[in-house]
Design a protein around this motif. Sequence first.
Motif, PDB file in Angstrom:
ATOM      1  N   LYS A 107     -38.418 -25.048  66.167  1.00  0.00           N
ATOM      2  CA  LYS A 107     -39.034 -24.352  67.297  1.00  0.00           C
ATOM      3  C   LYS A 107     -38.047 -23.383  67.952  1.00  0.00           C
ATOM      4  O   LYS A 107     -38.429 -22.274  68.352  1.00  0.00           O
ATOM      5  N   LEU A 108     -36.791 -23.803  68.071  1.00  0.00           N
ATOM      6  CA  LEU A 108     -35.783 -22.894  68.621  1.00  0.00           C
ATOM      7  C   LEU A 108     -35.613 -21.671  67.724  1.00  0.00           C
ATOM      8  O   LEU A 108     -35.509 -20.533  68.214  1.00  0.00           O
ATOM      9  N   GLY A 109     -35.563 -21.899  66.410  1.00  0.00           N
ATOM     10  CA  GLY A 109     -35.442 -20.783  65.480  1.00  0.00           C
ATOM     11  C   GLY A 109     -36.630 -19.841  65.573  1.00  0.00           C
ATOM     12  O   GLY A 109     -36.468 -18.610  65.565  1.00  0.00           O
ATOM     13  N   LEU A 110     -37.837 -20.408  65.689  1.00  0.00           N
ATOM     14  CA  LEU A 110     -39.040 -19.586  65.816  1.00  0.00           C
ATOM     15  C   LEU A 110     -39.019 -18.790  67.119  1.00  0.00           C
ATOM     16  O   LEU A 110     -39.398 -17.608  67.148  1.00  0.00           O
ATOM     17  N   ALA A 111     -38.559 -19.416  68.193  1.00  0.00           N
ATOM     18  CA  ALA A 111     -38.475 -18.716  69.483  1.00  0.00           C
ATOM     19  C   ALA A 111     -37.496 -17.551  69.407  1.00  0.00           C
ATOM     20  O   ALA A 111     -37.761 -16.463  69.950  1.00  0.00           O
ATOM     21  N   VAL A 112     -36.374 -17.757  68.711  1.00  0.00           N
ATOM     22  CA  VAL A 112     -35.388 -16.689  68.543  1.00  0.00           C
ATOM     23  C   VAL A 112     -35.993 -15.523  67.766  1.00  0.00           C
ATOM     24  O   VAL A 112     -35.816 -14.345  68.118  1.00  0.00           O
ATOM     25  N   VAL A 113     -36.728 -15.830  66.695  1.00  0.00           N
ATOM     26  CA  VAL A 113     -37.345 -14.783  65.878  1.00  0.00           C
ATOM     27  C   VAL A 113     -38.400 -14.025  66.678  1.00  0.00           C
ATOM     28  O   VAL A 113     -38.442 -12.779  66.669  1.00  0.00           O
ATOM     29  N   LEU A 114     -39.265 -14.759  67.377  1.00  0.00           N
ATOM     30  CA  LEU A 114     -40.332 -14.106  68.145  1.00  0.00           C
ATOM     31  C   LEU A 114     -39.762 -13.237  69.257  1.00  0.00           C
ATOM     32  O   LEU A 114     -40.280 -12.146  69.537  1.00  0.00           O
ATOM     33  N   ARG A 115     -38.697 -13.704  69.894  1.00  0.00           N
ATOM     34  CA  ARG A 115     -38.083 -12.886  70.944  1.00  0.00           C
ATOM     35  C   ARG A 115     -37.567 -11.573  70.373  1.00  0.00           C
ATOM     36  O   ARG A 115     -37.789 -10.495  70.940  1.00  0.00           O
ATOM     37  N   GLY A 116     -36.882 -11.651  69.235  1.00  0.00           N
ATOM     38  CA  GLY A 116     -36.353 -10.441  68.622  1.00  0.00           C
ATOM     39  C   GLY A 116     -37.437  -9.457  68.233  1.00  0.00           C
ATOM     40  O   GLY A 116     -37.307  -8.246  68.434  1.00  0.00           O
ATOM     41  N   ALA A 118     -39.559   4.755  56.783  1.00  0.00           N
ATOM     42  CA  ALA A 118     -38.379   3.977  56.391  1.00  0.00           C
ATOM     43  C   ALA A 118     -37.333   3.996  57.500  1.00  0.00           C
ATOM     44  O   ALA A 118     -36.649   2.984  57.738  1.00  0.00           O
ATOM     45  N   CYS A 119     -37.221   5.121  58.187  1.00  0.00           N
ATOM     46  CA  CYS A 119     -36.273   5.226  59.304  1.00  0.00           C
ATOM     47  C   CYS A 119     -36.658   4.270  60.422  1.00  0.00           C
ATOM     48  O   CYS A 119     -35.811   3.537  60.947  1.00  0.00           O
ATOM     49  N   LEU A 120     -37.936   4.249  60.778  1.00  0.00           N
ATOM     50  CA  LEU A 120     -38.387   3.332  61.822  1.00  0.00           C
ATOM     51  C   LEU A 120     -38.243   1.875  61.391  1.00  0.00           C
ATOM     52  O   LEU A 120     -37.910   1.003  62.210  1.00  0.00           O
ATOM     53  N   THR A 121     -38.487   1.610  60.110  1.00  0.00           N
ATOM     54  CA  THR A 121     -38.318   0.242  59.601  1.00  0.00           C
ATOM     55  C   THR A 121     -36.868  -0.192  59.694  1.00  0.00           C
ATOM     56  O   THR A 121     -36.559  -1.323  60.096  1.00  0.00           O
ATOM     57  N   GLN A 122     -35.958   0.704  59.342  1.00  0.00           N
ATOM     58  CA  GLN A 122     -34.531   0.387  59.450  1.00  0.00           C
ATOM     59  C   GLN A 122     -34.148   0.106  60.894  1.00  0.00           C
ATOM     60  O   GLN A 122     -33.429  -0.861  61.189  1.00  0.00           O
ATOM     61  N   MET A 123     -34.636   0.924  61.825  1.00  0.00           N
ATOM     62  CA  MET A 123     -34.357   0.686  63.242  1.00  0.00           C
ATOM     63  C   MET A 123     -34.895  -0.665  63.693  1.00  0.00           C
ATOM     64  O   MET A 123     -34.236  -1.387  64.454  1.00  0.00           O
ATOM     65  N   PHE A 124     -36.093  -0.995  63.230  1.00  0.00           N
ATOM     66  CA  PHE A 124     -36.692  -2.274  63.624  1.00  0.00           C
ATOM     67  C   PHE A 124     -35.826  -3.444  63.171  1.00  0.00           C
ATOM     68  O   PHE A 124     -35.555  -4.366  63.957  1.00  0.00           O
ATOM     69  N   TYR A 128     -40.876  -0.501  71.463  1.00  0.00           N
ATOM     70  CA  TYR A 128     -40.083   0.694  71.170  1.00  0.00           C
ATOM     71  C   TYR A 128     -40.541   1.337  69.862  1.00  0.00           C
ATOM     72  O   TYR A 128     -40.726   2.557  69.785  1.00  0.00           O
ATOM     73  N   LEU A 129     -40.759   0.523  68.831  1.00  0.00           N
ATOM     74  CA  LEU A 129     -41.179   1.074  67.545  1.00  0.00           C
ATOM     75  C   LEU A 129     -42.570   1.683  67.637  1.00  0.00           C
ATOM     76  O   LEU A 129     -42.852   2.727  67.031  1.00  0.00           O
ATOM     77  N   PHE A 130     -43.451   1.050  68.411  1.00  0.00           N
ATOM     78  CA  PHE A 130     -44.804   1.568  68.572  1.00  0.00           C
ATOM     79  C   PHE A 130     -44.780   2.953  69.209  1.00  0.00           C
ATOM     80  O   PHE A 130     -45.458   3.881  68.751  1.00  0.00           O
ATOM     81  N   LEU A 131     -43.975   3.128  70.263  1.00  0.00           N
ATOM     82  CA  LEU A 131     -43.893   4.426  70.927  1.00  0.00           C
ATOM     83  C   LEU A 131     -43.160   5.447  70.068  1.00  0.00           C
ATOM     84  O   LEU A 131     -43.543   6.621  70.033  1.00  0.00           O
ATOM     85  N   ALA A 132     -42.110   5.010  69.385  1.00  0.00           N
ATOM     86  CA  ALA A 132     -41.344   5.938  68.545  1.00  0.00           C
ATOM     87  C   ALA A 132     -42.214   6.533  67.446  1.00  0.00           C
ATOM     88  O   ALA A 132     -42.038   7.696  67.062  1.00  0.00           O
ATOM     89  N   ARG A 133     -43.158   5.772  66.933  1.00  0.00           N
ATOM     90  CA  ARG A 133     -44.060   6.291  65.903  1.00  0.00           C
ATOM     91  C   ARG A 133     -45.023   7.333  66.467  1.00  0.00           C
ATOM     92  O   ARG A 133     -45.455   8.240  65.751  1.00  0.00           O
ATOM     93  N   ARG A 134     -45.350   7.221  67.745  1.00  0.00           N
ATOM     94  CA  ARG A 134     -46.334   8.122  68.352  1.00  0.00           C
ATOM     95  C   ARG A 134     -45.716   9.368  68.974  1.00  0.00           C
ATOM     96  O   ARG A 134     -46.431  10.324  69.279  1.00  0.00           O
ATOM     97  N   PHE A 191     -33.037  -7.881  64.572  1.00  0.00           N
ATOM     98  CA  PHE A 191     -32.116  -8.904  64.072  1.00  0.00           C
ATOM     99  C   PHE A 191     -30.832  -8.968  64.897  1.00  0.00           C
ATOM    100  O   PHE A 191     -30.167 -10.001  64.919  1.00  0.00           O
ATOM    101  N   SER A 192     -30.490  -7.891  65.572  1.00  0.00           N
ATOM    102  CA  SER A 192     -29.367  -7.963  66.512  1.00  0.00           C
ATOM    103  C   SER A 192     -29.719  -8.874  67.678  1.00  0.00           C
ATOM    104  O   SER A 192     -28.897  -9.673  68.129  1.00  0.00           O
TER     105      SER A 192
END
Length: 332
Positions: free
Chosen positions: A163-172, A116-122, A179-185, A127-128
């Motif tokens: 498409k712009l909205g999708l690009a913004v989401v994918l970038r985020g 849950a902590c990692l999910t909150q960080m994600f 970072y989340l992948f490494l933080a879990r390991r 979203f920032s």
Amino acid sequence: MHETPLCLSVGHLLSYSMSDSNSTDFTNPSTFILLGISGLQAAHVWISIPFCAMYAIAILGNFTILFIVKREPSLHGPMYYFLCMLVVTDLVLSTAVLPKMLSIFWFNSREINFSACLTQMFFLLSFSVMHSGILVAMAFDRYVAICDPLRHSTTLTNPVVAKLGLAVVLRGVMLILPYLFLARRWPYCRNNIIPYTYCKHIAVLKLACADISIISYYILSVAFLVIGLDVFFIAVSYTQILRAIFSLPTKDARLKTFGTCGSHLCVILASYTTHLFSALTERFGHNMALHFHVLMDNVYLLVPPMLNPIIYGMRTQQIRDRLLQLFSHKGI
């Protein structure tokens, strides 16, 4: 970005990570402990009151914006689609933090599951990044609307906006996933105590026993990439916008045209000013009490989502008129 700024708060971790990476007592905690606002635990209930008020205003205001845009066909355009995206990011950012914060303040429920902590960080970090990207998209919309108005409807069509909205989401998402992948390991062997009301990424980094210098450099690079490029593109857009405005023949025309950018400019100032203040506090406020840093972090996350719908409600005539119609019908 709405999370506590990365670019001015990562550097001090580098030497820290290199000097402490040889620890051998590795454990992976199932939970972290959030201390809340250290030193002000006795006042937690009282502190929760203004935070609750800000969150209630943010929820009410942002959902009102979504309702009005959905109900009013004249608002079905690129500017208001981007506004709805901004509203959603504000709702996610504030909601990711406040419920757990209130559980700490009211029920002393300080434990948070590792996942849950990692999910909150994600959610906070991704979203920032999305929030900053949406501000750039809105600046581009204003640039086309003012500098090339005849092509606005053909340039920013609904598929282009999507498409712009999708690009913004994918970038985020893509920038934060490593970072989340490494933080879990990572192994965590120091302790499981986070002296904040939420899982702040810097605090979690400090608990890791691994060499975190690579991810620290990565976060620093992402921060400069996101904030630096986004602010640059916004500045370029508004430079061209101001040139177009000042070339208009009459003062009334200039004021009317500039008024269409007023709401967006206020939101940019509210977002990046609080970001800068939080960054400077993080970087240079070493002599400040910890509870001051924690309070500023929480204010930084909650104030922009509260202010943005107020700004658009007061400064955008179409939304303001629709609000007045809504309340006048209820009055009848």
